[in-house]
Write a protein that holds these residues in place. Sequence first.
Motif, PDB file in Angstrom:
ATOM      1  N   VAL A  51       0.916  -1.150   0.111  1.00 19.10           N
ATOM      2  CA  VAL A  51       0.168  -0.011   0.034  1.00 19.10           C
ATOM      3  C   VAL A  51       0.757   1.331   0.135  1.00 19.10           C
ATOM      4  N   SER A  52       0.649   2.207  -0.603  1.00 24.03           N
ATOM      5  CA  SER A  52       1.140   3.403  -0.608  1.00 24.03           C
ATOM      6  C   SER A  52       0.985   3.824   0.730  1.00 24.03           C
ATOM      7  N   GLY A  53       2.284   4.327   1.069  1.00 23.06           N
ATOM      8  CA  GLY A  53       2.094   5.115   2.451  1.00 23.06           C
ATOM      9  C   GLY A  53       1.404   6.373   2.409  1.00 23.06           C
ATOM     10  N   SER A  54       1.567   7.225   1.437  1.00 25.08           N
ATOM     11  CA  SER A  54       0.917   8.508   1.497  1.00 25.08           C
ATOM     12  C   SER A  54      -0.722   8.257   1.513  1.00 25.08           C
ATOM     13  N   SER A  55      -1.140   7.175   0.754  1.00 25.96           N
ATOM     14  CA  SER A  55      -2.481   7.066   0.652  1.00 25.96           C
ATOM     15  C   SER A  55      -3.194   6.758   1.995  1.00 25.96           C
ATOM     16  N   LEU A  56      -2.503   6.373   3.193  1.00 24.63           N
ATOM     17  CA  LEU A  56      -3.015   5.795   4.522  1.00 24.63           C
ATOM     18  C   LEU A  56      -3.365   7.061   5.404  1.00 24.63           C
ATOM     19  N   GLY A  57      -2.895   8.280   4.826  1.00 27.85           N
ATOM     20  CA  GLY A  57      -3.545   9.447   5.409  1.00 27.85           C
ATOM     21  C   GLY A  57      -2.812   9.445   7.058  1.00 27.85           C
ATOM     22  N   LEU A  58      -1.775   8.732   7.109  1.00 30.70           N
ATOM     23  CA  LEU A  58      -0.947   8.897   8.500  1.00 30.70           C
ATOM     24  C   LEU A  58       0.105  10.107   8.544  1.00 30.70           C
ATOM     25  N   ARG A 108      -7.721  -0.447   3.346  1.00 27.70           N
ATOM     26  CA  ARG A 108      -6.768   0.792   3.677  1.00 27.70           C
ATOM     27  C   ARG A 108      -7.067   1.276   5.043  1.00 27.70           C
ATOM     28  N   ASP A 109      -8.423   1.300   5.215  1.00 24.49           N
ATOM     29  CA  ASP A 109      -8.865   1.926   6.677  1.00 24.49           C
ATOM     30  C   ASP A 109      -8.313   0.843   7.827  1.00 24.49           C
ATOM     31  N   LEU A 110      -8.531  -0.326   7.501  1.00 26.82           N
ATOM     32  CA  LEU A 110      -8.002  -1.217   8.512  1.00 26.82           C
ATOM     33  C   LEU A 110      -6.452  -1.436   8.598  1.00 26.82           C
ATOM     34  N   ALA A 111      -5.589  -1.063   7.274  1.00 32.84           N
ATOM     35  CA  ALA A 111      -4.259  -0.840   7.706  1.00 32.84           C
ATOM     36  C   ALA A 111      -3.909   0.383   8.552  1.00 32.84           C
ATOM     37  N   GLN A 112      -4.638   1.238   8.461  1.00 31.70           N
ATOM     38  CA  GLN A 112      -4.342   2.367   8.879  1.00 31.70           C
ATOM     39  C   GLN A 112      -4.519   2.291  10.408  1.00 31.70           C
ATOM     40  N   VAL A 113      -5.774   1.665  10.680  1.00 36.41           N
ATOM     41  CA  VAL A 113      -6.121   1.366  12.299  1.00 36.41           C
ATOM     42  C   VAL A 113      -5.056   0.516  12.774  1.00 36.41           C
ATOM     43  N   MET A 114      -4.574  -0.481  12.191  1.00 36.97           N
ATOM     44  CA  MET A 114      -3.575  -1.453  12.704  1.00 36.97           C
ATOM     45  C   MET A 114      -2.193  -0.549  12.960  1.00 36.97           C
ATOM     46  N   ILE A 115      -1.865   0.256  12.088  1.00 36.54           N
ATOM     47  CA  ILE A 115      -0.621   0.938  12.355  1.00 36.54           C
ATOM     48  C   ILE A 115      -0.757   2.034  13.697  1.00 36.54           C
ATOM     49  N   ARG A 116      -2.017   2.612  13.678  1.00 35.82           N
ATOM     50  CA  ARG A 116      -2.387   3.664  14.642  1.00 35.82           C
ATOM     51  C   ARG A 116      -2.390   2.909  15.968  1.00 35.82           C
ATOM     52  N   VAL A 170      -8.656   3.244  18.536  1.00 33.72           N
ATOM     53  CA  VAL A 170      -8.978   3.632  17.222  1.00 33.72           C
ATOM     54  C   VAL A 170      -9.980   2.982  16.596  1.00 33.72           C
ATOM     55  N   VAL A 171     -10.989   3.633  15.875  1.00 35.92           N
ATOM     56  CA  VAL A 171     -12.084   3.087  15.359  1.00 35.92           C
ATOM     57  C   VAL A 171     -12.052   3.069  13.971  1.00 35.92           C
ATOM     58  N   PRO A 172     -12.328   2.289  13.110  1.00 34.98           N
ATOM     59  CA  PRO A 172     -12.474   2.405  11.375  1.00 34.98           C
ATOM     60  C   PRO A 172     -13.139   3.510  11.196  1.00 34.98           C
ATOM     61  N   ARG A 173     -12.701   4.258  10.058  1.00 34.10           N
ATOM     62  CA  ARG A 173     -13.604   5.310   9.865  1.00 34.10           C
ATOM     63  C   ARG A 173     -14.829   4.846   8.649  1.00 34.10           C
TER      64      ARG A 173
END
Length: 328
Positions: free
Chosen positions: A123-130, A192-200, A208-211
């Motif tokens: 996954v593109s890191g910048s696409s995660l919004g982190l 992508r949402d779940l990947a972001q949640v995992m990292i956070r 951290v709640v999925p959006r």
Amino acid sequence: MVVLEAESADTWEAVVSGCFVPLNCAGFEPDFTGRMEHTALDERLSVSLVTTCGTSAERSPRLAARAATDDLHLSLQRSSTGRVVQDGRVTPVRPGSVTVYATDRPYYLDYSPPGQQQLIVQVSGSSLGLPARMIEAATARLAVPSGQRSSAAGSLFSYVAALAGAGGDPAGAAGGERGDGPRPGEAADVARDLAQVMIRASFGGGPVVPRTAGGLRHTVQEFLRAHATTPGLDVEEVARCHFVSRRKLYQVFGEAGLAPAEFLRRERLRAAARLLRAGGPGARPVEQVAYACGFDDPTTFTRAFRRVYGCTPREWRARPAPTPPATL
């Protein structure tokens, strides 16, 4: 899904370089075999199930210097052992290990023991919004800490496992019991949402709640599967555990043609069906199975079981277990 197979390290190098980023690969078995099951969910996120008899892969400094993307690899080790090396750090991997590494920097993957299998999200890191500093910190430590990864990482990889045909729950990934699959782009958004949640979540600091509705629904479904037999668990408690209202929970399940209470009941019945199949001298009476699986009384349990399985719990127990199909 694209399925690619290789019988030499050279061929395998072309396969992984085409699906991921250019890599130098070597095989460790005389009769090398490798299989790639690759699904591109959108231009910036793909899911792959990688199976080999033992190999290594290197993203050399020369190759990394030519990187045209900021892709991350989120990797779940499903079988065998190995190690991941990047920026002078080394982390061992074993079944259940989750690693996060950057593809625009050199790295080395030692998967030399036989029987290798990894589930990989690119996954593109910048696409995660982190925040960039959070991504940098995640890749700097390589491994997702085991104490912090269980539920969030479990939700991500169970979702993408279904998409990759790797033994996950297709209904969960597709969005429920409608069987119509995710809408175009929905699967990528949820992954992508779940990947972001995992990292956070791996850094702690609060819930951290999925959006996305799909991400929240899948996370709750995984929670219900894990806690279905907990006595007294109800929708109100599930909503509190996920920091949402009861109304919100019914809304996201309703979008998939589900009701959270019905999903919980069916998971309890699945657990009961497994217990009833476990015969032998220590087999529990039906009444004990009912209470052990979260039902308030045996009568309610028997009625619900008959509706779903077409027979009573006692009749189910008496039936022979299905015979696995013969292998050719």
